[in-house]
Design a protein around this motif. Structure first.
Motif, PDB file in Angstrom:
ATOM      1  N   ARG A  65     125.277  13.543  27.121  1.00 47.23           N
ATOM      2  CA  ARG A  65     124.290  14.558  26.748  1.00 47.23           C
ATOM      3  C   ARG A  65     122.865  14.002  26.722  1.00 47.23           C
ATOM      4  NH1 ARG A  65     128.021  17.755  22.444  1.00 47.23           N
ATOM      5  NH2 ARG A  65     127.734  19.864  23.274  1.00 47.23           N
ATOM      6  N   ARG A  66     122.737  12.694  26.636  1.00 49.50           N
ATOM      7  CA  ARG A  66     121.404  12.109  26.629  1.00 49.50           C
ATOM      8  C   ARG A  66     120.694  12.273  27.975  1.00 49.50           C
ATOM      9  NH1 ARG A  66     123.480   6.399  24.156  1.00 49.50           N
ATOM     10  NH2 ARG A  66     124.402   7.230  22.225  1.00 49.50           N
ATOM     11  N   VAL A  67     121.486  12.433  29.045  1.00 50.98           N
ATOM     12  CA  VAL A  67     120.893  12.550  30.384  1.00 50.98           C
ATOM     13  C   VAL A  67     121.196  13.883  31.053  1.00 50.98           C
ATOM     14  CG1 VAL A  67     120.803  10.065  30.787  1.00 50.98           C
ATOM     15  CG2 VAL A  67     122.866  11.334  31.406  1.00 50.98           C
ATOM     16  N   VAL A  68     122.189  14.625  30.540  1.00 46.04           N
ATOM     17  CA  VAL A  68     122.516  15.943  31.087  1.00 46.04           C
ATOM     18  C   VAL A  68     122.496  16.944  29.938  1.00 46.04           C
ATOM     19  CG1 VAL A  68     124.206  17.363  32.298  1.00 46.04           C
ATOM     20  CG2 VAL A  68     123.975  14.933  32.876  1.00 46.04           C
ATOM     21  N   PRO A  69     121.466  17.742  29.817  1.00 45.65           N
ATOM     22  CA  PRO A  69     121.401  18.711  28.723  1.00 45.65           C
ATOM     23  C   PRO A  69     122.496  19.767  28.875  1.00 45.65           C
ATOM     24  CG  PRO A  69     119.594  19.067  30.277  1.00 45.65           C
ATOM     25  CD  PRO A  69     120.257  17.785  30.681  1.00 45.65           C
ATOM     26  N   LEU A  70     123.325  19.909  27.856  1.00 51.45           N
ATOM     27  CA  LEU A  70     124.406  20.887  27.875  1.00 51.45           C
ATOM     28  C   LEU A  70     124.668  21.312  26.438  1.00 51.45           C
ATOM     29  CD1 LEU A  70     127.457  19.367  27.005  1.00 51.45           C
ATOM     30  CD2 LEU A  70     126.652  18.034  28.961  1.00 51.45           C
ATOM     31  N   ASP A  71     125.213  22.516  26.283  1.00 54.67           N
ATOM     32  CA  ASP A  71     125.462  23.045  24.941  1.00 54.67           C
ATOM     33  C   ASP A  71     126.935  23.009  24.548  1.00 54.67           C
ATOM     34  OD1 ASP A  71     122.778  23.916  24.121  1.00 54.67           O
ATOM     35  OD2 ASP A  71     122.931  25.212  25.883  1.00 54.67           O
ATOM     36  N   ALA A  72     127.833  22.975  25.510  1.00 50.62           N
ATOM     37  CA  ALA A  72     129.260  22.943  25.200  1.00 50.62           C
ATOM     38  C   ALA A  72     130.008  22.380  26.407  1.00 50.62           C
ATOM     39  CB  ALA A  72     129.776  24.342  24.859  1.00 50.62           C
ATOM     40  N   TYR A  73     131.221  21.924  26.165  1.00 49.27           N
ATOM     41  CA  TYR A  73     132.021  21.386  27.261  1.00 49.27           C
ATOM     42  C   TYR A  73     133.502  21.542  26.940  1.00 49.27           C
ATOM     43  CZ  TYR A  73     132.629  17.330  24.184  1.00 49.27           C
ATOM     44  OH  TYR A  73     132.922  16.515  23.121  1.00 49.27           O
ATOM     45  N   GLU A  74     134.298  21.401  27.971  1.00 50.56           N
ATOM     46  CA  GLU A  74     135.753  21.453  27.810  1.00 50.56           C
ATOM     47  C   GLU A  74     136.403  20.598  28.891  1.00 50.56           C
ATOM     48  OE1 GLU A  74     139.275  24.756  27.270  1.00 50.56           O
ATOM     49  OE2 GLU A  74     137.640  25.222  28.639  1.00 50.56           O
ATOM     50  N   PHE A  75     137.339  19.754  28.468  1.00 52.71           N
ATOM     51  CA  PHE A  75     138.168  18.996  29.402  1.00 52.71           C
ATOM     52  C   PHE A  75     139.476  19.753  29.609  1.00 52.71           C
ATOM     53  CE2 PHE A  75     135.440  15.575  27.848  1.00 52.71           C
ATOM     54  CZ  PHE A  75     135.227  14.808  28.992  1.00 52.71           C
ATOM     55  N   VAL A  76     139.812  19.969  30.856  1.00 55.89           N
ATOM     56  CA  VAL A  76     141.075  20.626  31.221  1.00 55.89           C
ATOM     57  C   VAL A  76     141.893  19.631  32.023  1.00 55.89           C
ATOM     58  CG1 VAL A  76     142.142  22.513  32.511  1.00 55.89           C
ATOM     59  CG2 VAL A  76     140.032  22.918  31.217  1.00 55.89           C
ATOM     60  N   ALA A  77     143.057  19.273  31.516  1.00 54.78           N
ATOM     61  CA  ALA A  77     143.889  18.250  32.158  1.00 54.78           C
ATOM     62  C   ALA A  77     144.868  18.880  33.123  1.00 54.78           C
ATOM     63  CB  ALA A  77     144.648  17.453  31.095  1.00 54.78           C
ATOM     64  N   TYR A  78     145.089  18.193  34.221  1.00 57.82           N
ATOM     65  CA  TYR A  78     146.144  18.570  35.163  1.00 57.82           C
ATOM     66  C   TYR A  78     147.379  17.745  34.827  1.00 57.82           C
ATOM     67  CZ  TYR A  78     148.930  18.838  39.412  1.00 57.82           C
ATOM     68  OH  TYR A  78     149.964  19.005  40.294  1.00 57.82           O
ATOM     69  N   ASP A  79     148.481  18.439  34.556  1.00 56.93           N
ATOM     70  CA  ASP A  79     149.719  17.762  34.181  1.00 56.93           C
ATOM     71  C   ASP A  79     150.615  17.645  35.408  1.00 56.93           C
ATOM     72  OD1 ASP A  79     152.039  16.778  33.114  1.00 56.93           O
ATOM     73  OD2 ASP A  79     152.089  18.160  31.413  1.00 56.93           O
ATOM     74  N   PRO A  80     150.756  16.466  35.990  1.00 59.93           N
ATOM     75  CA  PRO A  80     151.603  16.324  37.187  1.00 59.93           C
ATOM     76  C   PRO A  80     153.072  16.595  36.903  1.00 59.93           C
ATOM     77  CG  PRO A  80     150.930  14.172  36.374  1.00 59.93           C
ATOM     78  CD  PRO A  80     150.152  15.187  35.587  1.00 59.93           C
ATOM     79  N   ALA A  81     153.480  16.533  35.634  1.00 61.50           N
ATOM     80  CA  ALA A  81     154.876  16.805  35.298  1.00 61.50           C
ATOM     81  C   ALA A  81     155.210  18.281  35.431  1.00 61.50           C
ATOM     82  CB  ALA A  81     155.185  16.332  33.882  1.00 61.50           C
ATOM     83  N   THR A  82     154.220  19.170  35.231  1.00 60.08           N
ATOM     84  CA  THR A  82     154.453  20.610  35.310  1.00 60.08           C
ATOM     85  C   THR A  82     153.685  21.283  36.433  1.00 60.08           C
ATOM     86  OG1 THR A  82     152.647  21.088  33.750  1.00 60.08           O
ATOM     87  CG2 THR A  82     154.831  20.678  32.805  1.00 60.08           C
ATOM     88  N   GLY A  83     152.682  20.583  36.993  1.00 59.85           N
ATOM     89  CA  GLY A  83     151.864  21.175  38.043  1.00 59.85           C
ATOM     90  C   GLY A  83     150.870  22.198  37.525  1.00 59.85           C
ATOM     91  N   ARG A  84     150.587  22.181  36.218  1.00 59.22           N
ATOM     92  CA  ARG A  84     149.684  23.166  35.619  1.00 59.22           C
ATOM     93  C   ARG A  84     148.518  22.476  34.912  1.00 59.22           C
ATOM     94  NH1 ARG A  84     151.541  28.313  35.323  1.00 59.22           N
ATOM     95  NH2 ARG A  84     150.224  28.778  33.516  1.00 59.22           N
ATOM     96  N   HIS A  85     147.508  23.308  34.580  1.00 57.02           N
ATOM     97  CA  HIS A  85     146.329  22.826  33.861  1.00 57.02           C
ATOM     98  C   HIS A  85     146.373  23.321  32.419  1.00 57.02           C
ATOM     99  CE1 HIS A  85     144.950  22.576  38.056  1.00 57.02           C
ATOM    100  NE2 HIS A  85     144.039  21.707  37.644  1.00 57.02           N
ATOM    101  N   ARG A  86     145.795  22.528  31.508  1.00 59.10           N
ATOM    102  CA  ARG A  86     145.670  22.984  30.125  1.00 59.10           C
ATOM    103  C   ARG A  86     144.502  22.273  29.456  1.00 59.10           C
ATOM    104  NH1 ARG A  86     148.100  19.754  26.126  1.00 59.10           N
ATOM    105  NH2 ARG A  86     149.280  17.965  26.900  1.00 59.10           N
ATOM    106  N   SER A  87     143.890  22.999  28.526  1.00 62.17           N
ATOM    107  CA  SER A  87     142.763  22.450  27.784  1.00 62.17           C
ATOM    108  C   SER A  87     143.236  21.355  26.847  1.00 62.17           C
ATOM    109  CB  SER A  87     142.096  23.573  26.983  1.00 62.17           C
ATOM    110  OG  SER A  87     141.102  23.055  26.123  1.00 62.17           O
TER     111      SER A  87
END
Length: 329
Positions: free
Chosen positions: A35-57
């Protein structure tokens, strides 16, 4: 990736991102540095699970997490496929993302979004990082986020999210299971094709997870007729090891003490407390044959009583583990 020039402040922030991801403070501290170099107000990491082939927060800050259906909705967009192909961040709203932006971001007052695919240095895809802002992102934001993304990709690397069990010797190939039967690779261990491909192993692991045992050790006969030393240990699986799970690990082995397969079956019944007539009935043998097997077992293991035989068998993992019995087959 296009080359960019960084000033001292940006270099320091990137170094801090890498340090925090590596274990200093985790995702939140890493994003505070970004955030010190990229101004942003919120974020979210969404992981890809290779065991299920799906994404989740898995981690968010500044707004509610996007539910699984929304994460999969984004993965169906052309913008997502373009991001994977170019490994470059995609802005929102841009052509192809307007509907998604109106449904999931605009209602919260966000004016701009930026989504970058996360690839480890070796090229393996681990998920997405969504950034949102109440204003427009600066022109260099895409390039700066892209430069940091290989470090941030470790946050969503679910294949690393198995808490390595203590006490597993070297040389064992392994697979991790949760109670739902989802299989995962175990960090630092070669994956076992035999365990991964055995349809009964997930139920066997689930029965172990539901038991009060901390570990289990014995002999396993795979579907191809090969014997293995098999160990099960409790372990946390899933993101940050949050789910109860187990690591199953094996290595091929000859039967110890020159035991035969039938002698292993008899020894297993002895260790369970069965009498000779009970063993004979369970294995469809005569009592005389069971007695003969036991004479051979006593001689091979150097024991002179059933008590010592049982103690040795349990301590050294000489009993056969009934993997297929765990799923009722």
């Amino acid at each position: 990736m296009a080359e960019i020039t960084l000033d001292v402040r940006q270099l320091q922030s990137f170094a801090e991102v890498g340090y925090q991801v590596a274990g200093g403070g985790g995702a939140y501290a890493a994003m505070a540095a970004l955030r010190r170099v990229v101004p942003l107000d919120a974020y979210e990491f969404v992981a890809y699970d290779p065991a299920t082939g799906r994404h989740r927060s898995v981690v968010s800050d500044g707004h509610a997490r996007i539910d699984r259906d929304a994460a999969e909705e984004y993965a169906g967009l052309e913008a997502y496929r373009r991001a994977l192909a170019t490994r470059a961040p995609v802005g929102m709203p841009e052509p192809g993302t307007e509907r998604y932006f109106r449904r999931h971001l605009a209602p919260y007052g966000w004016r701009a979004g930026l989504t970058t695919p996360l690839f480890l240095g070796g090229g393996r895809y681990t998920g997405l990082l969504h950034l949102v802002s109440r204003g427009d992102f600066p022109r260099r934001a895409k390039a700066l986020v892209a430069a940091a993304s290989p470090m941030l990709a470790h946050v969503t690397d679910l294949t690393r999210c198995v808490i390595d069990p203590v006490g597993l010797p070297s040389g064992f190939r392994a697979v991790a299971f949760d109670r739902l039967g989802t299989r995962r690779e175990v960090p630092g261990r070669e994956t076992s094709p035999a365990l991964w491909g055995d349809p009964a192993m997930a139920a066997f692991a689930r029965a172990f997870i539901d038991s009060r045992e901390l570990s289990r050790h014995g002999l396993w006969l795979d579907g191809a007729g090969g014997w293995h030393e098999l160990r099960l240990l409790r372990a946390g699986v899933g993101f940050q090891g949050a789910l109860q799970g187990a690591v199953a690990a094996e290595r091929p082995c000859p039967l110890p003490y020159d035991l035969t397969g039938r002698e292993v079956d008899v020894l297993t019944r002895v260790a369970a407390g069965d009498s000779n007539p009970q063993i004979a009935a369970a294995l469809v043998l005569s009592v005389r044959t069971v007695t003969t097997h036991l004479e051979h077992i006593f001689a091979k293991l150097g024991c002179d009583s059933r008590t010592r035989l049982t103690t040795k068998a349990l301590a050294e993992g000489l009993c056969r583990l009934d993997v297929r019995g765990a799923d009722g087959r």
